[in-house]
Motif scaffolding. Sequence first.
Motif, PDB file in Angstrom:
ATOM      1  N   VAL A 114     -22.779  19.134  36.411  1.00 20.76           N
ATOM      2  CA  VAL A 114     -22.783  19.141  34.955  1.00 20.76           C
ATOM      3  C   VAL A 114     -21.592  19.895  34.392  1.00 20.76           C
ATOM      4  N   LEU A 115     -21.350  21.062  34.990  1.00 18.30           N
ATOM      5  CA  LEU A 115     -20.338  21.945  34.444  1.00 18.30           C
ATOM      6  C   LEU A 115     -19.431  22.423  35.579  1.00 18.30           C
ATOM      7  N   SER A 116     -18.124  22.279  35.357  1.00 22.03           N
ATOM      8  CA  SER A 116     -17.148  22.745  36.346  1.00 22.03           C
ATOM      9  C   SER A 116     -16.589  24.088  35.904  1.00 22.03           C
ATOM     10  N   VAL A 117     -16.352  24.961  36.857  1.00 21.76           N
ATOM     11  CA  VAL A 117     -15.704  26.233  36.543  1.00 21.76           C
ATOM     12  C   VAL A 117     -14.592  26.465  37.567  1.00 21.76           C
ATOM     13  N   VAL A 118     -13.433  26.833  37.075  1.00 23.36           N
ATOM     14  CA  VAL A 118     -12.302  27.118  37.961  1.00 23.36           C
ATOM     15  C   VAL A 118     -11.769  28.494  37.602  1.00 23.36           C
ATOM     16  N   VAL A 119     -11.486  29.312  38.609  1.00 22.98           N
ATOM     17  CA  VAL A 119     -10.811  30.588  38.333  1.00 22.98           C
ATOM     18  C   VAL A 119      -9.599  30.699  39.250  1.00 22.98           C
ATOM     19  N   TYR A 120      -8.617  31.427  38.774  1.00 25.01           N
ATOM     20  CA  TYR A 120      -7.345  31.522  39.503  1.00 25.01           C
ATOM     21  C   TYR A 120      -7.093  32.929  40.017  1.00 25.01           C
ATOM     22  N   LEU A 121      -6.478  32.978  41.189  1.00 22.43           N
ATOM     23  CA  LEU A 121      -6.296  34.255  41.877  1.00 22.43           C
ATOM     24  C   LEU A 121      -4.834  34.477  42.279  1.00 22.43           C
ATOM     25  N   ASN A 122      -3.934  34.133  41.365  1.00 23.30           N
ATOM     26  CA  ASN A 122      -2.502  34.245  41.674  1.00 23.30           C
ATOM     27  C   ASN A 122      -1.820  35.256  40.764  1.00 23.30           C
ATOM     28  N   GLU A 123      -1.262  36.275  41.381  1.00 22.23           N
ATOM     29  CA  GLU A 123      -0.566  37.288  40.592  1.00 22.23           C
ATOM     30  C   GLU A 123       0.810  36.782  40.171  1.00 22.23           C
ATOM     31  N   SER A 124       1.212  37.191  39.006  1.00 23.67           N
ATOM     32  CA  SER A 124       2.521  36.896  38.412  1.00 23.67           C
ATOM     33  C   SER A 124       2.994  35.455  38.639  1.00 23.67           C
ATOM     34  N   TRP A 125       2.183  34.535  38.158  1.00 17.26           N
ATOM     35  CA  TRP A 125       2.556  33.117  38.208  1.00 17.26           C
ATOM     36  C   TRP A 125       3.516  32.829  37.058  1.00 17.26           C
ATOM     37  N   SER A 126       4.557  32.061  37.305  1.00 17.35           N
ATOM     38  CA  SER A 126       5.448  31.721  36.199  1.00 17.35           C
ATOM     39  C   SER A 126       5.593  30.202  36.089  1.00 17.35           C
ATOM     40  N   HIS A 127       6.146  29.750  34.978  1.00 16.27           N
ATOM     41  CA  HIS A 127       6.273  28.304  34.725  1.00 16.27           C
ATOM     42  C   HIS A 127       6.969  27.581  35.869  1.00 16.27           C
ATOM     43  N   SER A 128       7.963  28.236  36.439  1.00 19.78           N
ATOM     44  CA  SER A 128       8.730  27.577  37.513  1.00 19.78           C
ATOM     45  C   SER A 128       7.928  27.435  38.810  1.00 19.78           C
ATOM     46  N   ASP A 129       6.742  28.057  38.877  1.00 21.48           N
ATOM     47  CA  ASP A 129       5.907  27.922  40.075  1.00 21.48           C
ATOM     48  C   ASP A 129       5.065  26.645  40.061  1.00 21.48           C
ATOM     49  N   GLY A 130       5.102  25.896  38.939  1.00 22.84           N
ATOM     50  CA  GLY A 130       4.351  24.634  38.857  1.00 22.84           C
ATOM     51  C   GLY A 130       2.851  24.869  38.977  1.00 22.84           C
ATOM     52  N   GLY A 131       2.158  23.898  39.620  1.00 17.90           N
ATOM     53  CA  GLY A 131       0.744  24.074  39.919  1.00 17.90           C
ATOM     54  C   GLY A 131      -0.170  24.177  38.714  1.00 17.90           C
ATOM     55  N   GLU A 132       0.277  23.666  37.549  1.00 19.25           N
ATOM     56  CA  GLU A 132      -0.583  23.756  36.368  1.00 19.25           C
ATOM     57  C   GLU A 132      -1.775  22.804  36.494  1.00 19.25           C
ATOM     58  N   LEU A 133      -2.863  23.215  35.872  1.00 26.87           N
ATOM     59  CA  LEU A 133      -4.022  22.334  35.701  1.00 26.87           C
ATOM     60  C   LEU A 133      -3.828  21.603  34.381  1.00 26.87           C
ATOM     61  N   ILE A 134      -3.940  20.287  34.419  1.00 26.55           N
ATOM     62  CA  ILE A 134      -3.858  19.520  33.169  1.00 26.55           C
ATOM     63  C   ILE A 134      -5.210  18.865  32.911  1.00 26.55           C
ATOM     64  N   ILE A 135      -5.717  19.087  31.719  1.00 26.05           N
ATOM     65  CA  ILE A 135      -6.993  18.485  31.331  1.00 26.05           C
ATOM     66  C   ILE A 135      -6.706  17.354  30.360  1.00 26.05           C
ATOM     67  N   TYR A 136      -7.328  16.197  30.625  1.00 26.98           N
ATOM     68  CA  TYR A 136      -7.094  14.996  29.814  1.00 26.98           C
ATOM     69  C   TYR A 136      -8.316  14.654  28.980  1.00 26.98           C
ATOM     70  N   ASP A 137      -8.036  13.893  27.938  1.00 25.06           N
ATOM     71  CA  ASP A 137      -9.082  13.370  27.070  1.00 25.06           C
ATOM     72  C   ASP A 137      -9.713  12.145  27.730  1.00 25.06           C
ATOM     73  N   ASN A 138     -11.005  12.206  27.913  1.00 26.04           N
ATOM     74  CA  ASN A 138     -11.736  11.124  28.572  1.00 26.04           C
ATOM     75  C   ASN A 138     -11.640   9.801  27.815  1.00 26.04           C
ATOM     76  N   GLN A 139     -11.693   9.884  26.512  1.00 23.83           N
ATOM     77  CA  GLN A 139     -11.700   8.697  25.647  1.00 23.83           C
ATOM     78  C   GLN A 139     -10.496   7.791  25.900  1.00 23.83           C
ATOM     79  N   LEU A 140      -9.397   8.412  26.195  1.00 24.56           N
ATOM     80  CA  LEU A 140      -8.153   7.644  26.288  1.00 24.56           C
ATOM     81  C   LEU A 140      -7.755   7.329  27.719  1.00 24.56           C
TER      82      LEU A 140
END
Length: 220
Positions: free
Chosen positions: A134-160
């Motif tokens: 029913v419900l997803s939960v994600v937590v992250y355990l990475n110290e000092s992550w920066s934009h150049s490290d990639g690995g982003e989570l992207i959430i999309y709209d289901n409707q589209l």
Amino acid sequence: MTSNNYNSSLFESISNDIVDKGYSIQPYALPENLAMLLMQHITELSKEKFKRAGIGRAKEHAINDFVRMDEISWITSNSEANSAWIKWAASLQIFLNRRLFLGLFSFESHFSHYTKGDFYKKHKDAFKGEENRVLSVVVYLNESWSHSDGGELIIYDNQLLASSVTDNKIVTVMPSFGTIVVFLSEEFPHEVLPAKRDRYSIAGWFRLNNSSVNKIDPPS
Ligand code: OGA
Ligand code: MN
């Protein structure tokens, strides 16, 4: 079990977001002592404890490099860190059940380890009528992550989902230490972009009791 005051305002905020939007992003919100315990634990987990992730619960490990490349290790109460995590998730479950009448019944979760280049393509954690997540939960355990490290989570709209022209991204989340993401499992397709360094997370799911639906529900 009662949650302490710190968790109460966090849980309140998660709960309100779920009602308003169906998802919640809480940057740096996991209680710090818990996040530290988990981070220490995950770095001590031996390589053998992580298994290549399969697609689909209770299936033969259908390892599919095209969809996901991370390695996972299911969490049981076999360490102080894991027990503290399970306890925290249980207090969130109690809070949400009281507040939203979600009827969350059980919780399962695993550590994920993405090494350089690993990703998880767009997917949903549950499909209507098929699974009882029913419900997803994600937590992250990475110290000092920066934009150049990639690995982003992207959430999309289901409707589209069907549209290939429009960009249906709702939100992009950096996997920074202590950030918590909660979303309705059937509603939000999501993906993990290729990580450029080791990336650690916990993914968990609150489930309904399937017994009342059509069968006695063993953890298969
Ligand atoms: C998953 C998942 C997201 C993440 O394991 O199902 O979507 O950011 N993980 O690790
Ligand atoms: Mn997922």
